[in-house]
Design a protein around this motif. Structure first.
Motif, PDB file in Angstrom:
ATOM      1  N   ARG A   1      41.448  38.275  28.963  1.00  0.00           N
ATOM      2  CA  ARG A   1      42.277  37.610  29.503  1.00  0.00           C
ATOM      3  C   ARG A   1      42.877  37.667  30.644  1.00  0.00           C
ATOM      4  NH1 ARG A   1      44.272  32.734  27.672  1.00  0.00           N
ATOM      5  NH2 ARG A   1      46.687  31.985  28.128  1.00  0.00           N
ATOM      6  N   VAL A   2      43.364  36.546  31.387  1.00  0.00           N
ATOM      7  CA  VAL A   2      43.114  36.864  33.140  1.00  0.00           C
ATOM      8  C   VAL A   2      45.398  35.914  33.471  1.00  0.00           C
ATOM      9  CG1 VAL A   2      43.368  37.028  35.320  1.00  0.00           C
ATOM     10  CG2 VAL A   2      41.399  36.898  34.195  1.00  0.00           C
ATOM     11  N   ASP A   3      45.587  36.718  33.032  1.00  0.00           N
ATOM     12  CA  ASP A   3      47.333  36.137  33.435  1.00  0.00           C
ATOM     13  C   ASP A   3      47.364  35.238  34.804  1.00  0.00           C
ATOM     14  OD1 ASP A   3      50.147  36.455  34.992  1.00  0.00           O
ATOM     15  OD2 ASP A   3      50.136  36.418  32.069  1.00  0.00           O
ATOM     16  N   SER A   4      47.884  34.242  34.464  1.00  0.00           N
ATOM     17  CA  SER A   4      48.032  33.259  36.038  1.00  0.00           C
ATOM     18  C   SER A   4      48.391  34.417  37.625  1.00  0.00           C
ATOM     19  CB  SER A   4      48.908  31.998  35.276  1.00  0.00           C
ATOM     20  OG  SER A   4      50.291  32.971  35.000  1.00  0.00           O
ATOM     21  N   ALA A   5      50.119  35.574  36.816  1.00  0.00           N
ATOM     22  CA  ALA A   5      50.105  35.797  38.199  1.00  0.00           C
ATOM     23  C   ALA A   5      48.991  37.032  38.578  1.00  0.00           C
ATOM     24  CB  ALA A   5      51.094  36.711  37.619  1.00  0.00           C
ATOM     25  N   ASP A   6      47.624  37.285  37.848  1.00  0.00           N
ATOM     26  CA  ASP A   6      47.034  38.156  38.380  1.00  0.00           C
ATOM     27  C   ASP A   6      45.877  37.656  38.742  1.00  0.00           C
ATOM     28  OD1 ASP A   6      48.921  40.083  37.714  1.00  0.00           O
ATOM     29  OD2 ASP A   6      47.562  40.555  35.752  1.00  0.00           O
ATOM     30  N   LEU A   7      45.770  35.970  38.918  1.00  0.00           N
ATOM     31  CA  LEU A   7      44.518  35.485  38.979  1.00  0.00           C
ATOM     32  C   LEU A   7      43.476  36.466  40.260  1.00  0.00           C
ATOM     33  CD1 LEU A   7      45.726  32.019  38.642  1.00  0.00           C
ATOM     34  CD2 LEU A   7      43.858  32.523  37.675  1.00  0.00           C
ATOM     35  N   ASN A   8      44.149  37.130  41.472  1.00  0.00           N
ATOM     36  CA  ASN A   8      43.893  37.502  42.912  1.00  0.00           C
ATOM     37  C   ASN A   8      43.531  38.944  42.415  1.00  0.00           C
ATOM     38  OD1 ASN A   8      46.299  38.639  42.366  1.00  0.00           O
ATOM     39  ND2 ASN A   8      46.902  37.811  44.421  1.00  0.00           N
ATOM     40  N   VAL A   9      43.512  39.868  41.298  1.00  0.00           N
ATOM     41  CA  VAL A   9      43.158  40.842  40.933  1.00  0.00           C
ATOM     42  C   VAL A   9      41.431  41.136  41.110  1.00  0.00           C
ATOM     43  CG1 VAL A   9      43.062  42.724  39.402  1.00  0.00           C
ATOM     44  CG2 VAL A   9      45.567  41.307  39.959  1.00  0.00           C
ATOM     45  N   PRO A  10      40.805  41.722  41.808  1.00  0.00           N
ATOM     46  CA  PRO A  10      39.176  41.242  41.585  1.00  0.00           C
ATOM     47  C   PRO A  10      39.020  41.774  39.657  1.00  0.00           C
ATOM     48  CG  PRO A  10      40.164  42.741  43.729  1.00  0.00           C
ATOM     49  CD  PRO A  10      41.535  42.635  42.711  1.00  0.00           C
ATOM     50  N   ARG A  11      38.056  41.499  39.058  1.00  0.00           N
ATOM     51  CA  ARG A  11      37.413  41.624  38.022  1.00  0.00           C
ATOM     52  C   ARG A  11      35.926  41.666  38.005  1.00  0.00           C
ATOM     53  NH1 ARG A  11      38.038  38.558  32.410  1.00  0.00           N
ATOM     54  NH2 ARG A  11      37.495  36.341  33.779  1.00  0.00           N
ATOM     55  N   GLU A  12      35.819  42.676  37.528  1.00  0.00           N
ATOM     56  CA  GLU A  12      33.978  43.567  37.462  1.00  0.00           C
ATOM     57  C   GLU A  12      33.298  42.525  36.093  1.00  0.00           C
ATOM     58  OE1 GLU A  12      33.133  47.014  37.874  1.00  0.00           O
ATOM     59  OE2 GLU A  12      33.789  47.509  39.826  1.00  0.00           O
ATOM     60  N   LEU A  13      32.268  42.039  36.548  1.00  0.00           N
ATOM     61  CA  LEU A  13      31.879  41.456  34.708  1.00  0.00           C
ATOM     62  C   LEU A  13      31.353  42.756  33.445  1.00  0.00           C
ATOM     63  CD1 LEU A  13      28.721  40.205  36.566  1.00  0.00           C
ATOM     64  CD2 LEU A  13      29.837  39.192  35.594  1.00  0.00           C
TER      65      LEU A  13
ATOM     66  N   GLU B   1      43.999  32.429  49.359  1.00  0.00           N
ATOM     67  CA  GLU B   1      45.600  33.147  49.069  1.00  0.00           C
ATOM     68  C   GLU B   1      45.587  32.743  47.511  1.00  0.00           C
ATOM     69  OE1 GLU B   1      47.146  29.657  51.062  1.00  0.00           O
ATOM     70  OE2 GLU B   1      46.608  30.135  53.094  1.00  0.00           O
ATOM     71  N   ARG B   2      45.204  31.808  46.798  1.00  0.00           N
ATOM     72  CA  ARG B   2      45.675  31.889  45.430  1.00  0.00           C
ATOM     73  C   ARG B   2      44.974  33.288  44.663  1.00  0.00           C
ATOM     74  NH1 ARG B   2      45.588  27.538  40.512  1.00  0.00           N
ATOM     75  NH2 ARG B   2      47.052  28.489  39.176  1.00  0.00           N
ATOM     76  N   TYR B   3      43.824  33.050  45.188  1.00  0.00           N
ATOM     77  CA  TYR B   3      42.379  34.678  43.917  1.00  0.00           C
ATOM     78  C   TYR B   3      42.239  35.426  44.928  1.00  0.00           C
ATOM     79  CZ  TYR B   3      42.502  30.357  40.637  1.00  0.00           C
ATOM     80  OH  TYR B   3      42.638  29.204  39.658  1.00  0.00           O
ATOM     81  N   GLY B   4      42.114  35.167  46.372  1.00  0.00           N
ATOM     82  CA  GLY B   4      41.845  37.143  46.817  1.00  0.00           C
ATOM     83  C   GLY B   4      40.876  37.092  47.495  1.00  0.00           C
ATOM     84  N   SER B   5      39.533  36.099  46.823  1.00  0.00           N
ATOM     85  CA  SER B   5      38.157  35.659  47.177  1.00  0.00           C
ATOM     86  C   SER B   5      37.620  34.525  46.307  1.00  0.00           C
ATOM     87  CB  SER B   5      37.648  37.138  47.103  1.00  0.00           C
ATOM     88  OG  SER B   5      37.661  37.719  46.053  1.00  0.00           O
ATOM     89  N   ILE B   6      36.473  34.048  46.811  1.00  0.00           N
ATOM     90  CA  ILE B   6      36.013  33.413  46.489  1.00  0.00           C
ATOM     91  C   ILE B   6      34.827  33.694  44.969  1.00  0.00           C
ATOM     92  CG2 ILE B   6      33.724  31.773  46.123  1.00  0.00           C
ATOM     93  CD1 ILE B   6      36.117  30.564  47.408  1.00  0.00           C
ATOM     94  N   VAL B   7      35.081  35.124  44.901  1.00  0.00           N
ATOM     95  CA  VAL B   7      34.239  36.001  43.613  1.00  0.00           C
ATOM     96  C   VAL B   7      35.181  35.726  42.513  1.00  0.00           C
ATOM     97  CG1 VAL B   7      33.403  38.042  42.815  1.00  0.00           C
ATOM     98  CG2 VAL B   7      33.120  36.873  45.081  1.00  0.00           C
ATOM     99  N   ASN B   8      36.811  36.300  43.209  1.00  0.00           N
ATOM    100  CA  ASN B   8      38.208  36.490  42.104  1.00  0.00           C
ATOM    101  C   ASN B   8      37.944  35.082  42.048  1.00  0.00           C
ATOM    102  OD1 ASN B   8      37.928  38.918  43.301  1.00  0.00           O
ATOM    103  ND2 ASN B   8      40.206  38.650  44.272  1.00  0.00           N
TER     104      ASN B   8
END
Length: 272
Positions: free
Chosen positions: A101-113, A59-66
């Motif tokens: 850097r990941v903003d706290s509002a964007d924790l559920n945005v997928p980010r690639e390595l 719910e917070r991050y969108g996925s375990i990977v995120n």
């Protein structure tokens, strides 16, 4: 001392009181050496707690990977987030890699390595630079004895690589994974001892007929499998010095990987 039962990743005190180890060190090594890494289990009550935690994480991050990419993995840095801790204190890099850097509002945005540079090593080994590695304690360890640490080595560098896995054993490695043992001059427990250890897996309903493993290979094939895992083996020996530590390590095959696409090694380590 009263230990409150919380939610989320458990403390060491909670593990001791509410999720006591189901496996001995010998049983644990026997399961690793059995040929079916699916026999390794988390306490069933802890698994239920984990499953509830995952709902909130998604719910917070969108996925375990995120969650891993945007928060948990500390590339090139010591693990400062674990509630369990380790007897080994990693120093990490003097200059950690620059990560977006990941903003706290964007924790559920997928980010690639970040893309690997041209001079990055082709596969994970004992010489892999720290900036490609995140070594953390497993926040949700398997049912290991209290004296055993369950560590995860996450790596941006592939572990399974065509240069390491010969075509003749590729199907076997893809089904069974890789594993090994360090810090002991005697051989690991033989899979023939498995029937004596199965009662420890009774509550999971594990029986010999449910095992998923390849047919026994030739000595030449066995050596090729060992060779495929040698870079990981050398890394483990380097970090967990054999005079002080005994380990059982493994790399799950794709069918058992909880986070496909992110390579990682499990290490059970017992201080001598």
């Amino acid at each position: 001392m009263v230990v409150p039962l919380g939610s989320g990743p458990p403390t060491r005190e909670e593990l001791l009181v509410y999720y006591p180890a189901k496996f001995t060190w010998i049983e644990l090594k026997t399961f690793v050496n059995s040929g079916d890494l699916g026999m390794l289990k988390r306490d069933r009550k802890l698994q239920k707690r984990y499953d509830l935690w995952v709902v909130g994480i998604k719910e917070r991050y969108g996925s375990i990977v995120n969650y891993l990419m945007n928060f948990r993995l500390q590339w090139g840095r010591p693990d400062t987030l674990s509630l369990l801790g380790s007897a080994i204190q990693d120093k990490g890099m003097s200059t950690p890699p620059v990560m977006e850097r990941v903003d706290s509002a964007d924790l559920n945005v997928p980010r690639e390595l970040p893309p690997l540079p041209a001079d990055a090593p082709p596969y994970f080994s004992e010489s892999t630079p720290p900036e490609y590695i995140s070594i953390i304690q497993n926040d949700w360890p398997y049912s290991v004895p209290p004296a055993v640490e369950h560590t995860l080595i996450w790596t941006r560098i592939p572990i399974f690589h065509p240069a390491l896995v010969a075509d003749s054993v590729r199907a076997r490695v893809e089904q069974d994974g890789l594993w090994g043992f360090t810090g002991n001059t005697s051989p690991p427990p033989s899979p023939s001892n498995l029937p004596a250890c199965l009662p420890a897996l009774a509550e999971w309903g594990v029986t010999l007929d449910k095992m998923i493993k390849s047919e026994r290979g030739t000595p030449e094939e066995d050596e090729l499998v060992v060779a495929a895992g040698r870079p990981v083996h050398n890394f483990v020996k380097q970090r967990w010095v054999e005079g002080d530590w005994e380990t059982a390590w493994f790399v799950n095959p794709p069918r058992l990987q909880s986070v496909p696409g992110l390579a990682h090694v499990h290490v059970f380590a017992r201080h001598k």
